[in-house]
Scaffold this motif. Structure first.
Motif, PDB file in Angstrom:
ATOM      1  N   MET A 175     131.160 -64.141  17.215  1.00 38.29           N
ATOM      2  CA  MET A 175     132.686 -63.150  18.293  1.00 38.29           C
ATOM      3  C   MET A 175     131.856 -62.045  18.839  1.00 38.29           C
ATOM      4  SD  MET A 175     136.674 -63.687  18.569  1.00 38.29           S
ATOM      5  CE  MET A 175     136.384 -62.301  17.615  1.00 38.29           C
ATOM      6  N   ALA A 176     131.685 -61.368  19.618  1.00 35.96           N
ATOM      7  CA  ALA A 176     131.341 -60.271  20.223  1.00 35.96           C
ATOM      8  C   ALA A 176     132.737 -59.492  19.942  1.00 35.96           C
ATOM      9  CB  ALA A 176     131.659 -60.269  21.742  1.00 35.96           C
ATOM     10  N   LYS A 177     132.529 -58.316  19.646  1.00 34.05           N
ATOM     11  CA  LYS A 177     133.256 -57.281  19.377  1.00 34.05           C
ATOM     12  C   LYS A 177     134.284 -56.488  20.050  1.00 34.05           C
ATOM     13  CE  LYS A 177     131.402 -55.886  14.797  1.00 34.05           C
ATOM     14  NZ  LYS A 177     130.455 -55.291  13.699  1.00 34.05           N
ATOM     15  N   LYS A 178     135.594 -56.621  20.060  1.00 36.05           N
ATOM     16  CA  LYS A 178     136.066 -55.968  21.439  1.00 36.05           C
ATOM     17  C   LYS A 178     135.642 -53.912  21.380  1.00 36.05           C
ATOM     18  CE  LYS A 178     141.540 -55.429  22.165  1.00 36.05           C
ATOM     19  NZ  LYS A 178     142.308 -56.498  22.087  1.00 36.05           N
ATOM     20  N   LEU A 179     135.905 -53.573  22.274  1.00 31.12           N
ATOM     21  CA  LEU A 179     135.800 -51.985  22.543  1.00 31.12           C
ATOM     22  C   LEU A 179     136.662 -51.644  22.637  1.00 31.12           C
ATOM     23  CD1 LEU A 179     132.141 -52.949  24.657  1.00 31.12           C
ATOM     24  CD2 LEU A 179     132.396 -52.810  22.572  1.00 31.12           C
ATOM     25  N   VAL A 180     136.359 -50.650  21.991  1.00 32.04           N
ATOM     26  CA  VAL A 180     137.729 -49.454  21.840  1.00 32.04           C
ATOM     27  C   VAL A 180     137.668 -47.969  21.979  1.00 32.04           C
ATOM     28  CG1 VAL A 180     139.246 -48.922  20.649  1.00 32.04           C
ATOM     29  CG2 VAL A 180     139.129 -51.072  20.991  1.00 32.04           C
ATOM     30  N   VAL A 181     138.381 -47.946  22.759  1.00 37.66           N
ATOM     31  CA  VAL A 181     138.677 -46.074  22.728  1.00 37.66           C
ATOM     32  C   VAL A 181     139.391 -45.167  22.111  1.00 37.66           C
ATOM     33  CG1 VAL A 181     137.825 -44.112  24.510  1.00 37.66           C
ATOM     34  CG2 VAL A 181     136.886 -45.547  25.197  1.00 37.66           C
ATOM     35  N   ILE A 182     139.340 -44.791  22.034  1.00 40.95           N
ATOM     36  CA  ILE A 182     140.585 -43.664  20.833  1.00 40.95           C
ATOM     37  C   ILE A 182     140.902 -42.296  21.187  1.00 40.95           C
ATOM     38  CG2 ILE A 182     141.430 -43.506  18.770  1.00 40.95           C
ATOM     39  CD1 ILE A 182     139.679 -45.637  16.820  1.00 40.95           C
ATOM     40  N   ASP A 183     142.037 -42.427  21.928  1.00 38.36           N
ATOM     41  CA  ASP A 183     142.793 -40.861  22.112  1.00 38.36           C
ATOM     42  C   ASP A 183     143.533 -40.703  21.591  1.00 38.36           C
ATOM     43  OD1 ASP A 183     142.306 -39.144  24.313  1.00 38.36           O
ATOM     44  OD2 ASP A 183     144.092 -38.641  24.462  1.00 38.36           O
ATOM     45  N   THR A 184     143.329 -39.087  20.716  1.00 35.82           N
ATOM     46  CA  THR A 184     143.856 -39.031  19.863  1.00 35.82           C
ATOM     47  C   THR A 184     144.535 -37.221  19.501  1.00 35.82           C
ATOM     48  OG1 THR A 184     144.197 -38.815  17.107  1.00 35.82           O
ATOM     49  CG2 THR A 184     142.149 -38.698  18.306  1.00 35.82           C
ATOM     50  N   ASP A 185     145.743 -36.730  19.180  1.00 35.99           N
ATOM     51  CA  ASP A 185     146.067 -35.601  18.894  1.00 35.99           C
ATOM     52  C   ASP A 185     145.538 -36.061  17.327  1.00 35.99           C
ATOM     53  OD1 ASP A 185     148.337 -37.343  18.167  1.00 35.99           O
ATOM     54  OD2 ASP A 185     149.817 -35.880  18.916  1.00 35.99           O
ATOM     55  N   CYS A 186     144.366 -36.432  16.489  1.00 37.18           N
ATOM     56  CA  CYS A 186     144.886 -36.717  14.578  1.00 37.18           C
ATOM     57  C   CYS A 186     146.062 -35.419  14.323  1.00 37.18           C
ATOM     58  CB  CYS A 186     143.577 -36.358  14.753  1.00 37.18           C
ATOM     59  SG  CYS A 186     143.222 -37.281  13.310  1.00 37.18           S
ATOM     60  N   GLY A 187     147.158 -36.456  13.420  1.00 41.43           N
ATOM     61  CA  GLY A 187     147.612 -36.427  13.035  1.00 41.43           C
ATOM     62  C   GLY A 187     147.658 -37.318  11.634  1.00 41.43           C
ATOM     63  N   ILE A 188     148.744 -36.734  10.934  1.00 35.51           N
ATOM     64  CA  ILE A 188     148.453 -38.073   9.822  1.00 35.51           C
ATOM     65  C   ILE A 188     148.769 -39.260  10.227  1.00 35.51           C
ATOM     66  CG2 ILE A 188     149.760 -38.282   7.811  1.00 35.51           C
ATOM     67  CD1 ILE A 188     150.298 -36.135   6.883  1.00 35.51           C
ATOM     68  N   ASP A 189     149.406 -40.059  11.174  1.00 38.90           N
ATOM     69  CA  ASP A 189     149.482 -40.799  11.287  1.00 38.90           C
ATOM     70  C   ASP A 189     148.398 -41.661  12.943  1.00 38.90           C
ATOM     71  OD1 ASP A 189     150.625 -39.453  13.779  1.00 38.90           O
ATOM     72  OD2 ASP A 189     151.872 -40.959  13.989  1.00 38.90           O
ATOM     73  N   ASP A 190     147.414 -40.648  13.135  1.00 29.27           N
ATOM     74  CA  ASP A 190     146.407 -41.012  14.081  1.00 29.27           C
ATOM     75  C   ASP A 190     144.656 -41.302  12.752  1.00 29.27           C
ATOM     76  OD1 ASP A 190     146.830 -39.520  16.794  1.00 29.27           O
ATOM     77  OD2 ASP A 190     148.246 -38.624  15.024  1.00 29.27           O
ATOM     78  N   ALA A 191     145.109 -40.716  11.558  1.00 24.46           N
ATOM     79  CA  ALA A 191     144.154 -40.844  11.157  1.00 24.46           C
ATOM     80  C   ALA A 191     144.236 -42.714  10.325  1.00 24.46           C
ATOM     81  CB  ALA A 191     144.703 -40.351   9.318  1.00 24.46           C
ATOM     82  N   GLN A 192     145.694 -42.645   9.801  1.00 25.13           N
ATOM     83  CA  GLN A 192     145.665 -44.883   9.769  1.00 25.13           C
ATOM     84  C   GLN A 192     145.116 -44.828  11.005  1.00 25.13           C
ATOM     85  OE1 GLN A 192     147.999 -45.452   6.643  1.00 25.13           O
ATOM     86  NE2 GLN A 192     146.142 -46.507   7.167  1.00 25.13           N
ATOM     87  N   ALA A 193     145.545 -44.513  11.860  1.00 30.69           N
ATOM     88  CA  ALA A 193     145.260 -45.720  13.031  1.00 30.69           C
ATOM     89  C   ALA A 193     144.268 -45.418  13.496  1.00 30.69           C
ATOM     90  CB  ALA A 193     146.412 -45.269  14.823  1.00 30.69           C
ATOM     91  N   ILE A 194     143.508 -44.877  13.297  1.00 30.03           N
ATOM     92  CA  ILE A 194     142.133 -44.295  13.551  1.00 30.03           C
ATOM     93  C   ILE A 194     141.116 -45.451  12.130  1.00 30.03           C
ATOM     94  CG2 ILE A 194     139.742 -43.258  13.181  1.00 30.03           C
ATOM     95  CD1 ILE A 194     141.306 -40.893  14.385  1.00 30.03           C
ATOM     96  N   MET A 195     141.704 -45.060  10.934  1.00 30.52           N
ATOM     97  CA  MET A 195     141.319 -45.981  10.191  1.00 30.52           C
ATOM     98  C   MET A 195     141.502 -47.337  10.062  1.00 30.52           C
ATOM     99  SD  MET A 195     142.426 -43.549   6.870  1.00 30.52           S
ATOM    100  CE  MET A 195     141.592 -42.207   6.311  1.00 30.52           C
ATOM    101  N   MET A 196     142.441 -47.689  10.563  1.00 29.77           N
ATOM    102  CA  MET A 196     142.985 -49.266  10.485  1.00 29.77           C
ATOM    103  C   MET A 196     141.633 -49.786  11.836  1.00 29.77           C
ATOM    104  SD  MET A 196     146.171 -50.742  12.699  1.00 29.77           S
ATOM    105  CE  MET A 196     147.681 -50.778  10.706  1.00 29.77           C
ATOM    106  N   ALA A 197     141.383 -49.359  13.098  1.00 30.89           N
ATOM    107  CA  ALA A 197     140.558 -49.663  13.520  1.00 30.89           C
ATOM    108  C   ALA A 197     138.934 -49.641  13.393  1.00 30.89           C
ATOM    109  CB  ALA A 197     140.146 -48.772  15.092  1.00 30.89           C
ATOM    110  N   LEU A 198     138.749 -48.915  12.054  1.00 26.70           N
ATOM    111  CA  LEU A 198     137.338 -48.770  11.630  1.00 26.70           C
ATOM    112  C   LEU A 198     137.671 -50.248  10.534  1.00 26.70           C
ATOM    113  CD1 LEU A 198     136.760 -45.350  11.000  1.00 26.70           C
ATOM    114  CD2 LEU A 198     135.674 -46.304  12.370  1.00 26.70           C
ATOM    115  N   ALA A 199     138.401 -50.320  10.088  1.00 25.83           N
ATOM    116  CA  ALA A 199     138.842 -50.986   9.082  1.00 25.83           C
ATOM    117  C   ALA A 199     138.201 -52.669  10.398  1.00 25.83           C
ATOM    118  CB  ALA A 199     139.498 -51.493   8.312  1.00 25.83           C
ATOM    119  N   ALA A 200     138.820 -53.152  11.099  1.00 25.41           N
ATOM    120  CA  ALA A 200     139.230 -54.178  11.591  1.00 25.41           C
ATOM    121  C   ALA A 200     137.521 -54.859  11.636  1.00 25.41           C
ATOM    122  CB  ALA A 200     139.915 -54.039  12.970  1.00 25.41           C
ATOM    123  N   PRO A 201     137.256 -55.954  11.524  1.00 23.04           N
ATOM    124  CA  PRO A 201     135.969 -56.472  11.357  1.00 23.04           C
ATOM    125  C   PRO A 201     135.324 -56.649  13.275  1.00 23.04           C
ATOM    126  CG  PRO A 201     136.833 -57.829  10.147  1.00 23.04           C
ATOM    127  CD  PRO A 201     138.051 -56.916  10.402  1.00 23.04           C
TER     128      PRO A 201
END
Length: 326
Positions: free
Chosen positions: A1-27
């Motif tokens: 299955m083709a992967k879902k393409l995502v661009v993340i726009d962030t002001d990277c605080g702690i919760d942004d870091a968590q969100a970015i990690m969530m995207a990276l972990a999703a296969p």
């Protein structure tokens, strides 16, 4: 299955870091790039924070772009110390070595337009900070929103409850004009994880302890950056969130990312037009829901209201079982 393409726009605080990690972990998610904006910290710190997160997850190949350093109109608002002066809890003393060379030369707004134009109607844009980069993107390319698959925003509020002012949420009040432009001119499917939505779907502090005490690099990193941050302490003084919603663990930006990663975890939402208030001395930056169609707007957004706590918890757990092996 083709992967879902995502661009993340962030002001990277702690919760942004968590969100970015969530995207990276999703296969099934492929992050095309991360664009940075001022907000939780100055944009220079935001860029370094993103580089740190990608390094911890062994995903340094994802390009990072520096973006807007101030709001669209007027001088920069004072930055919040919610996540510390550097956005990551003020526990990391050293700068990322040669970080300027690791940031792409292309400006974040130009990169956002290019990445979406190269993959028209395939890219989900996840906005985790003030919406300045997005507002500039539609000014440079009026057709930009039509090229998106969809847009996910963490920000705004739906009941006039605010965490920065009596009536407004942080991301929107940091740049109300940009929030106004985005919610008026982005006609693509738009999903908003508001402040109230995040707070009402909070998790327990016992879950937080289990989350950060996993035996993985990302979990150890998260435990470190939350260790001295009052926002991640159940013993901290009562704050606005506790007054309105009671105590609990809330990783704000992760709620918007989770909706992008797995739409099925959103169990209820309100579909209606919205508008951002610009003039009010107390309500400036507040998002207004027009459920009776008084504004006669041509398009609606989805304002999220309830989520599946079990699915959300699982995504959080998986997000800290890294490094990433993609």
């Amino acid at each position: 299955m083709a992967k879902k393409l995502v661009v993340i726009d962030t002001d990277c605080g702690i919760d942004d870091a968590q969100a970015i990690m969530m995207a990276l972990a999703a296969p099934h998610i492929q992050v095309l790039g991360v664009t940075c904006v001022f907000g939780n910290a100055a944009v220079e710190s935001v860029c370094q924070n993103v580089l740190r997160v990608l390094s911890v997850c062994e995903c340094e190949g994802i390009p990072v772009f520096g973006g807007s350093a101030a709001p669209l109109v007027g001088s920069s608002n004072s930055l919040s110390d919610h996540f510390g002066g550097d956005g990551l809890g003020d526990v990391i003393k050293d700068k990322v070595p040669q970080w300027e060379q690791k940031i792409q030369k292309e400006h974040a707004v130009n990169a956002m337009i290019r990445l979406v134009s190269e993959n028209q109607e395939q890219v989900s844009l996840v906005a985790l900070g003030p919406l300045t980069n997005l507002a500039l993107a539609v000014r440079l390319d009026p057709h930009f929103p039509k090229k998106l698959r969809d847009l996910y925003i963490m920000g705004g509020n739906m009941e006039g409850k605010g965490n920065m002012t009596p009536c407004a949420e942080f991301n929107f009040v940091m740049d109300p004009e940009s929030a106004y432009i985005v919610l008026e001119e982005y006609l693509c499917p738009t999903y908003i994880a508001s402040w109230e939505y995040s707070c009402r779907n909070s998790l327990t502090w016992e879950f937080f302890e289990e989350l950060v005490n996993q035996d993985a690099a990302a979990a150890r990193f998260m435990k470190m950056i939350t260790s001295k941050c009052w926002a991640y302490s159940k013993e901290a003084m009562v704050n606005k969130r506790d007054v309105y919603f009671g105590p609990g663990f809330v990783s704000y930006d992760a709620y918007a990312m989770a909706a992008c990663v797995d739409g099925s975890l959103v169990t209820e939402s309100i579909k209606c037009p919205v508008r951002v208030e610009l003039q009010g001395s107390i309500a400036r930056g507040m998002m207004v829901l027009d459920q009776t169609n008084q504004l006669k707007k041509s398009h609606s957004v989805f304002v999220l209201t309830k989520c599946d706590a079990a699915k959300f918890s699982q995504l959080l757990m998986e997000s800290l079982r890294q490094p990433c092996k993609k």
